[in-house]
Design a protein around this motif. Sequence first.
Motif, PDB file in Angstrom:
ATOM      1  N   GLN A 109       0.817  -1.209   0.000  1.00 35.95           N
ATOM      2  CA  GLN A 109       0.000   0.000   0.000  1.00 35.95           C
ATOM      3  C   GLN A 109       0.851   1.258   0.000  1.00 35.95           C
ATOM      4  O   GLN A 109       0.324   2.358  -0.001  1.00 35.95           O
ATOM      5  CB  GLN A 109      -0.914   0.007   1.232  1.00 35.95           C
ATOM      6  N   ASN A 110       2.187   1.098   0.024  1.00 35.47           N
ATOM      7  CA  ASN A 110       3.095   2.233   0.078  1.00 35.47           C
ATOM      8  C   ASN A 110       4.236   2.004  -0.885  1.00 35.47           C
ATOM      9  O   ASN A 110       4.728   0.879  -1.016  1.00 35.47           O
ATOM     10  CB  ASN A 110       3.616   2.390   1.513  1.00 35.47           C
ATOM     11  N   ALA A 111       4.701   3.063  -1.539  1.00 33.83           N
ATOM     12  CA  ALA A 111       5.760   2.941  -2.542  1.00 33.83           C
ATOM     13  C   ALA A 111       7.131   2.673  -1.925  1.00 33.83           C
ATOM     14  O   ALA A 111       7.983   2.055  -2.557  1.00 33.83           O
ATOM     15  CB  ALA A 111       5.820   4.212  -3.387  1.00 33.83           C
TER      16      ALA A 111
ATOM     17  N   SER B  43       2.824   9.783  11.646  1.00 28.79           N
ATOM     18  CA  SER B  43       3.766   8.712  11.323  1.00 28.79           C
ATOM     19  C   SER B  43       4.311   8.888   9.903  1.00 28.79           C
ATOM     20  O   SER B  43       5.500   8.722   9.650  1.00 28.79           O
ATOM     21  CB  SER B  43       3.087   7.357  11.478  1.00 28.79           C
ATOM     22  N   TRP B  44       3.411   9.233   8.963  1.00 24.79           N
ATOM     23  CA  TRP B  44       3.848   9.443   7.579  1.00 24.79           C
ATOM     24  C   TRP B  44       4.768  10.654   7.461  1.00 24.79           C
ATOM     25  O   TRP B  44       5.645  10.694   6.596  1.00 24.79           O
ATOM     26  CB  TRP B  44       2.652   9.564   6.642  1.00 24.79           C
ATOM     27  N   ALA B  45       4.603  11.639   8.333  1.00 26.01           N
ATOM     28  CA  ALA B  45       5.513  12.794   8.333  1.00 26.01           C
ATOM     29  C   ALA B  45       6.924  12.344   8.695  1.00 26.01           C
ATOM     30  O   ALA B  45       7.901  12.755   8.047  1.00 26.01           O
ATOM     31  CB  ALA B  45       5.014  13.858   9.303  1.00 26.01           C
ATOM     32  N   PHE B  46       7.051  11.480   9.715  1.00 29.27           N
ATOM     33  CA  PHE B  46       8.365  10.949  10.082  1.00 29.27           C
ATOM     34  C   PHE B  46       8.959  10.124   8.935  1.00 29.27           C
ATOM     35  O   PHE B  46      10.150  10.221   8.641  1.00 29.27           O
ATOM     36  CB  PHE B  46       8.282  10.085  11.343  1.00 29.27           C
ATOM     37  N   VAL B  47       8.126   9.299   8.290  1.00 33.18           N
ATOM     38  CA  VAL B  47       8.592   8.484   7.157  1.00 33.18           C
ATOM     39  C   VAL B  47       9.143   9.385   6.065  1.00 33.18           C
ATOM     40  O   VAL B  47      10.262   9.186   5.563  1.00 33.18           O
ATOM     41  CB  VAL B  47       7.452   7.588   6.611  1.00 33.18           C
TER      42      VAL B  47
ATOM     43  N   PHE C  50       9.839   1.316  12.027  1.00 34.33           N
ATOM     44  CA  PHE C  50       9.609   1.613  13.436  1.00 34.33           C
ATOM     45  C   PHE C  50       8.467   2.607  13.605  1.00 34.33           C
ATOM     46  O   PHE C  50       7.594   2.430  14.454  1.00 34.33           O
ATOM     47  CB  PHE C  50      10.878   2.156  14.098  1.00 34.33           C
ATOM     48  N   TYR C  51       8.450   3.684  12.798  1.00 33.75           N
ATOM     49  CA  TYR C  51       7.418   4.714  12.931  1.00 33.75           C
ATOM     50  C   TYR C  51       6.023   4.117  12.730  1.00 33.75           C
ATOM     51  O   TYR C  51       5.103   4.409  13.496  1.00 33.75           O
ATOM     52  CB  TYR C  51       7.616   5.850  11.921  1.00 33.75           C
ATOM     53  N   VAL C  52       5.877   3.306  11.684  1.00 36.36           N
ATOM     54  CA  VAL C  52       4.560   2.737  11.388  1.00 36.36           C
ATOM     55  C   VAL C  52       4.144   1.765  12.490  1.00 36.36           C
ATOM     56  O   VAL C  52       3.014   1.823  12.985  1.00 36.36           O
ATOM     57  CB  VAL C  52       4.546   2.062   9.997  1.00 36.36           C
TER      58      VAL C  52
END
Length: 163
Positions: free
Chosen positions: A38-40, A90-94, A119-121
Amino acid sequence: MAKWNVEDNGTQYSIEYKRSLNGGKIIVNGSEQRVKSQNAFLNLIDFPIKLNHKAVNVVVIGNKADLAVDGVYLGSKQPYVPVSKVPGWSWAFVTLSLAIGWLFAGILGVCLGILGSMFYVKSSLSMHQSTKRGVVSCFIVFFIISVVQIVFGIAVNQWLNTL
């Protein structure tokens, strides 16, 4: 590869997950189903499996796969949280980890960013900690990874300048 056996009303089910470059395969009693991330950047899969009486989901975050049966992960024994519930912070950290890694250290920095992203997710989906604690722990990991990415990038740049 991950493999589980689940019983539902006396029927045995063999469930496997095999990773590939763009997701993987989920095999239930020999029947294959291709799944995509679901994520690139991060391998992120939450695939529901229809059994007669049990709710089952194969969940993959990065290179870790677990099976949720009736709302509980078999491996970690934690409550199941749908991957679609990953919060925006979480996506901001990614995004920041991947961007800093790319800008300062290239592909190796991106690899460190991907490790942090797992880890973030996972941390943001944990039901055993408050949102505040999750943000703080992600910030600490983000800070450490960013320092390593920047120091590594500067060291490589200086080394290349001496050649």
